[in-house]
Design an enzyme around this catalytic site. Structure first.
Site, PDB file in Angstrom:
ATOM      1  N   GLY A 209       0.827  -1.364   0.075  1.00  0.00           N
ATOM      2  CA  GLY A 209       0.029  -0.001  -0.130  1.00  0.00           C
ATOM      3  C   GLY A 209       0.911   1.369  -0.089  1.00  0.00           C
ATOM      4  O   GLY A 209       1.924   1.269  -0.457  1.00  0.00           O
ATOM      5  N   SER A 210       0.215   2.250   0.586  1.00  0.00           N
ATOM      6  CA  SER A 210       0.938   3.581   0.382  1.00  0.00           C
ATOM      7  C   SER A 210       2.100   3.729   1.641  1.00  0.00           C
ATOM      8  O   SER A 210       2.196   2.862   2.200  1.00  0.00           O
ATOM      9  CB  SER A 210      -0.102   4.722   0.538  1.00  0.00           C
ATOM     10  OG  SER A 210      -0.483   4.608   1.921  1.00  0.00           O
ATOM     11  N   GLY A 214       1.652   2.297   5.312  1.00  0.00           N
ATOM     12  CA  GLY A 214       2.875   1.454   5.769  1.00  0.00           C
ATOM     13  C   GLY A 214       3.401   1.875   7.226  1.00  0.00           C
ATOM     14  O   GLY A 214       3.627   0.960   8.052  1.00  0.00           O
ATOM     15  N   GLU A 231       5.736  -3.350   0.884  1.00  0.00           N
ATOM     16  CA  GLU A 231       5.851  -3.066  -0.622  1.00  0.00           C
ATOM     17  C   GLU A 231       5.015  -1.634  -0.497  1.00  0.00           C
ATOM     18  O   GLU A 231       3.738  -1.806  -0.508  1.00  0.00           O
ATOM     19  CB  GLU A 231       5.413  -3.989  -1.399  1.00  0.00           C
ATOM     20  CG  GLU A 231       5.443  -3.538  -2.684  1.00  0.00           C
ATOM     21  CD  GLU A 231       4.876  -4.066  -3.760  1.00  0.00           C
ATOM     22  OE1 GLU A 231       4.137  -3.430  -5.074  1.00  0.00           O
ATOM     23  OE2 GLU A 231       4.503  -5.312  -3.956  1.00  0.00           O
ATOM     24  N   CYS A 265       2.166  -0.467  -9.259  1.00  0.00           N
ATOM     25  CA  CYS A 265       3.330  -0.230  -8.310  1.00  0.00           C
ATOM     26  C   CYS A 265       4.698   0.154  -9.184  1.00  0.00           C
ATOM     27  O   CYS A 265       5.462   1.020  -8.701  1.00  0.00           O
ATOM     28  CB  CYS A 265       3.455  -1.355  -7.386  1.00  0.00           C
ATOM     29  SG  CYS A 265       2.227  -1.759  -6.220  1.00  0.00           S
TER      30      CYS A 265
END
Length: 462
Positions: A209-210, A214, A231, A265
């Site tokens: 995610g963002s 995170g 990630e 991503c």
């Protein structure tokens, strides 16, 4: 308090799914079931785990038409491409099933008289996977499959935009004969997700995610000393050298920037082109982007669907408008894409030149169908700009001189480096990022390491 999760489709704003959110009692019950099931599962022979996981993939692939349609309606990918996610899911899943024999085998130590020594790889326990909407199956299976193969139980919290994906995956494994409780999904609020991360039974968290999200996950786990894979964001660069195959580079970069409406991503978000081929590239790129067809993703002729939400599209519109005010030149007339309407998730693709790193467009993650193109005069200038970022997920260089490209690649600050391709995850290679793109590793034989713990055996004879 509203305890219902409602998922609206970016296609037309209709309700795709309506699900009750889990209460704390539901979470505790799921944890208890997972812990109980995992104790027996970790003692199951790897061959049997592989067999069940393989059957799960078979079942999942057999549902590909329904799954593809659901992807389109949940997150907006054109139906023309949605089935590709099922194919990618199968590729990664089957690779990890095959790789598990090597990844999970005993580590043997050279013989020492009077001693037997080896290292085994034990399951951690219960793994929490928090998955995103943009590639709802591909990102999730990266952690789910090796976790189960390694003997763990898995709890899956999927994005509120793609709840049906969690249900589909769990169903596939249950149909394959996976013992009940080993793989469960939970639809949860952010608060209850944090509660789950803090539960003693959770031994590893895999989050995609963002960057801000995170940080929340990392904070929730602080002081627990558990493993974590993060990630996070990306602003992935590409560089087209003067000696590149320009036609191939143009096709590859534009697809890498605009596939999935730029919501990838590892999509290309900033491009550096050598001045010797800059004008020719821009001309080719503009012509190529004008061929996209923006429309409803359930139309088989559509090649560019909506962004996941209107707010996401408006964010990209804001980046573009600000860059133009700062001197950037926009090359695509939105009027060529009649479906583009402010305040909606439908957004025309855009190419901008005369950009620089003083613009948010070149430094802040866009996650939309826009690409800034900057002219450079040397490899050294390109390398400096590529590394001028808080992110480091992937990077690509296009060149006929492979040796020189690889030499430059060793200096690029990134987790994955491509030559003459981009925007693809090879399951045999480690998937990892540096800087604010996160930490940890999935895929490849190395991806199993974070989901197991080494246990050393030191045996003296006599």
């Amino acid at each position: 308090m509203n305890n219902t999760q409602i998922t609206l489709s970016p296609v037309d704003g209709s309700v795709v799914a309506e699900r009750p959110l889990s209460y704390i009692s539901d979470i505790n019950q799921a944890l208890a079931k997972a812990e109980k099931a995992q104790l027996e599962w970790q003692s199951t022979a790897l061959e049997e785990r592989q067999n069940i996981c393989s059957k799960a993939v078979d079942y999942f692939v057999a549902q590909k038409d329904d799954i593809a349609s659901e992807i389109t309606w949940q997150m907006g990918r054109p139906v023309k491409y949605s089935a590709g996610e099922v194919a990618g899911f199968e590729e990664r899943a089957r690779y990890m099933i095959e790789a598990s024999s090597e990844a999970l085998k005993l580590v043997t130590i050279p013989e020492k008289k009077g001693f037997t020594r080896y290292i085994c790889k034990e399951a951690l326990g219960v793994v929490l996977v928090i998955a995103p909407w943009n590639y709802p199956y591909l990102t999730a299976i990266n952690s789910i499959m090796p976790a189960l193969l390694a003997g763990n139980a898995v709890l899956l919290k999927h994005s509120a935009q793609t709840p049906l994906c969690a249900e589909r995956m769990v169903e596939a494994f249950l149909q394959a004969g996976l013992p009940e409780g080993l793989f469960q999904y939970l639809h949860m609020s952010h608060e209850n997700t944090e509660y789950l991360i803090q539960c003693d039974a959770i031994k590893h968290v895999a989050f995609t995610g963002s960057v801000p999200a995170g940080a929340v996950v990392e904070k929730a786990a602080a002081g627990r000393f558990i493993g974590m894979g993060l990630e996070l964001g990306g602003k992935d660069p590409a560089y087209i050298r003067a000696d590149a195959d320009l036609d191939a580079a143009t096709d590859t970069v534009i697809d890498g920037a605009f596939f999935n409406s730029g919501q990838s991503c590892c999509g290309i978000e900033r491009l550096y082109v050598h001045e010797a081929v800059y004008d020719a590239f821009v001309e080719k790129a503009v012509a190529l982007v004008k061929q996209y067809r923006l429309g409803r993703p359930d139309d088989p002729e559509t090649t560019l669907g909506p962004l996941v939400k209107s707010s996401a599209a408006d964010f990209v519109r804001g980046q573009v408008e600000e860059a133009v005010l700062q001197g950037a030149v926009a090359h695509i007339d939105p009027a060529l894409f009649p479906k583009d309407e402010p305040g909606t998730p439908y957004l025309a693709p855009q190419l901008l030149t005369q950009v620089n790193h003083a613009m948010r467009l070149m430094t802040e993650e866009s996650f939309g169908p826009v690409l800034g193109i900057q002219k450079v005069s040397s490899d050294e200038e390109a390398l400096s700009l590529m590394n001028d970022s808080e992110f480091g997920l992937t990077a690509a260089i296009f060149s006929r001189d492979i040796e020189r490209a690889v030499e430059l690649g060793r200096q690029v600050q990134t987790g994955t480096f491509f030559v003459n391709r981009c925007d693809y995850l090879d399951p045999a290679l480690a998937w990892t990022g540096i800087k604010n793109s996160g930490r940890g590793c999935t895929l490849s034989v190395l991806g199993f390491d974070a989901l197991t713990r080494p246990k050393s055996f030191h045996i003296k004879h006599g």
